[in-house]
Design an enzyme around this catalytic site. Structure first.
Site, PDB file in Angstrom:
ATOM      1  N   HIS A  54       0.835  -1.216   0.000  1.00 51.59           N
ATOM      2  CA  HIS A  54       0.000   0.000   0.000  1.00 51.59           C
ATOM      3  C   HIS A  54       0.863   1.258   0.000  1.00 51.59           C
ATOM      4  O   HIS A  54       0.531   2.256   0.646  1.00 51.59           O
ATOM      5  CB  HIS A  54      -0.951   0.009   1.205  1.00 51.59           C
ATOM      6  CG  HIS A  54      -1.882  -1.166   1.244  1.00 51.59           C
ATOM      7  ND1 HIS A  54      -3.067  -1.210   0.549  1.00 51.59           N
ATOM      8  CD2 HIS A  54      -1.792  -2.360   1.893  1.00 51.59           C
ATOM      9  CE1 HIS A  54      -3.671  -2.361   0.762  1.00 51.59           C
ATOM     10  NE2 HIS A  54      -2.920  -3.080   1.573  1.00 51.59           N
ATOM     11  N   ASN A 127      -9.976  -3.633   2.099  1.00 48.81           N
ATOM     12  CA  ASN A 127      -9.678  -3.554   0.671  1.00 48.81           C
ATOM     13  C   ASN A 127     -10.960  -3.324  -0.114  1.00 48.81           C
ATOM     14  O   ASN A 127     -12.046  -3.244   0.450  1.00 48.81           O
ATOM     15  CB  ASN A 127      -9.010  -4.855   0.186  1.00 48.81           C
ATOM     16  CG  ASN A 127      -7.558  -4.972   0.607  1.00 48.81           C
ATOM     17  OD1 ASN A 127      -6.858  -3.975   0.735  1.00 48.81           O
ATOM     18  ND2 ASN A 127      -7.108  -6.190   0.825  1.00 48.81           N
TER      19      ASN A 127
END
Length: 486
Positions: A54, A127
């Site tokens: 990320h 997510n």
């Protein structure tokens, strides 16, 4: 000759590199599993200074507004009344790429929400997919290494990716989602978010229910074709960042409906008995027909950060951050993340990262932590220790006053992979797709699969066949169209 047997960094042989040490088959994970701890700690420290995963993200502030009463499930203060508002910060991200990578790469998207509640920060760190590639945190460093660059060529490697996936049937559900049209969402505003893991809620009576969180885009789902995603990666690699920032700056505030699925422990046990699916397995979903979505509220993003580094890059969220009225579950991946995320922030941002404005709670807080880097709120002359309650204390169950969680089974490393159904839900997802979406899936898979060995192709095709014969046949046809001899 190089010894290929796995050991710890101190050279101690590793007895099992596949399964975490748990109290019974369902866990939770034991802290004494040094190999798991060492593996996750080293993994968190592999990149300086960006996040290991990320790394590239976008952020914005907004509000969460309660629209429906869920107080029968939770005593959490932020759900106290219809119309109650809570400030939020959201960080969206790609997963596998570096900070300079393109926003439109085929990749899951991080969807992390911080709620600044009156009882402290609640971080829903999820997510844009309701499932994941693996079910045990001990395999997370292995999996992510396959999504990064080959240590020899420094290039992304389809061979590494599909060598891992083709030997891990548990990954097929998420692989199917990744290579579908949803693998390249059209920016961050046009995708859903999921807590993904199973969490729990506790009400005033001390009753626990298990839940899954969903955030449904009010803008509607929009995806990019593979060709369009590739084109934009070359012309505007910051496409999703530009779209989110520009929309908010123009007053076009994106919104999501916040919903949840709810089940008691008894209901989950009965469902597992009927389906054979472990409800705490992150590679599985709870079908909506079995556990319908319940509306909770609306989240709106309406303010851009003023300083990207201070407010987005240094944002440090962790799924361990829950508030009274919430709890965890025996999900092995969640248990690993409860440790790993906070540990990653300690390394990446610093010992006192919670003192930074984007991370600090917006309610009074007090502890005996002192000193270290960036000790902005260092307690002054206040007492920096708590004395022992020599006469005994009255603990209220586990953390935050939640009821005790009953555990059963002997501590050990339990591997049920050979006996678990990793194909039905992947097949169900495939069968939900339109014919055109299925063809896009075949073509998207055929691209990287055409670059790997025949052995890996055969293993992966065997997985597609078990999910649905039409799935395997479609990928075979797409491979043959690319000149691959099967």
């Amino acid at each position: 000759m190089i010894n290929t047997a796995i050991t710890t960094a101190s050279g101690i042989p590793v007895a099992d590199n596949q399964n975490s040490l748990t109290a019974g088959p369902r866990g939770p994970v034991l802290l004494q599993d040094f190999h798991l701890i060492e593996k996750l700690q080293h993994f968190n420290r592999e990149r300086i200074p960006e996040r290991v995963v990320h790394a590239k993200g976008s952020g914005a502030y907004g509000t969460f507004t309660v629209t429906h009463d869920i107080r029968r499930y939770t005593k959490a203060e932020l759900f106290s009344a219809i119309g109650q508002k809570t400030d939020v910060f959201v960080r969206f991200s790609t997963v596998g790429g570096e900070r300079g990578s393109a926003d439109t790469e085929r990749d899951p998207r991080g969807f992390a929400v911080r709620f600044y509640t009156a009882q402290g920060n609640w971080d829903l760190v999820g997510n844009n997919t309701p499932m994941f590639f693996i079910k045990d945190g001990i395999k997370f460093p292995d999996f992510v290494h396959t999504q990064k660059r080959c240590p020899q060529t420094n290039l992304k490697s389809p061979t590494m990716m599909f060598d891992f996936w083709s030997k891990a049937p548990e990954s097929l559900h998420q692989v199917t989602m990744l290579f579908s049209d949803r693998g390249t969402p059209d920016g961050y505003r046009h995708m859903d978010g999921f807590g993904s893991h199973t969490f729990s809620l506790i009400n005033d009576a001390g009753e626990r229910v298990y839940v899954k969180w969903h955030l449904k885009s009010r803008q509607g789902i929009r995806n990019l074709s593979a060709a369009e995603a590739t084109r934009i990666a070359g012309t505007d690699p910051d496409y999703a960042q530009r779209d989110l920032f520009g929309a908010i700056a123009a007053g076009n505030f994106p919104q999501w409906d916040v919903k949840l699925q709810v089940a008691t422990a008894a209901e989950l046990a009965a469902w597992e008995q009927r389906t054979g699916w472990n409800p705490f397995d992150l590679t599985k979903v709870w079908p909506h027909k079995d556990f319908p979505l319940i509306p909770v509220g609306v989240m709106e993003l309406n303010r851009n950060p003023l300083n990207y580094h201070a407010e987005v890059e240094q944002a440090a969220l962790s799924p361990a951050n829950i508030v009274p009225g919430m709890g965890y579950s025996p999900d092995k991946m969640l248990q690993a993340r409860l440790f790993a995320y906070h540990d990653a922030q300690l390394y990446r941002v610093g010992t006192n990262h919670q003192h930074l404005p984007v991370n600090a709670p917006r309610c009074p807080f007090h502890n005996q932590q002192r000193d270290g880097a960036m000790a902005i709120h260092n307690g002054g002359a206040a007492q920096n220790y708590d004395t022992v309650a020599a006469a005994g204390s009255a603990p209220q169950g586990m953390g935050h006053g939640e009821p005790a969680l009953e555990l059963t089974g002997a501590a050990g490393r339990y591997d049920g992979r050979g006996q678990e159904d990793d194909y039905t839900q992947a097949g169900n997802l495939f069968r939900l797709m339109s014919p055109q979406a299925q063809q896009n899936l075949f073509d998207n898979l055929a691209g990287p699969l055409s670059q790997v060995s025949s052995e890996i192709i055969a293993r992966q095709l065997a997985q597609f066949d078990q999910a649905d014969p039409a799935y395997g046949a479609g990928v075979r046809a797409a491979l043959k169209a690319r000149g691959v001899v099967l």
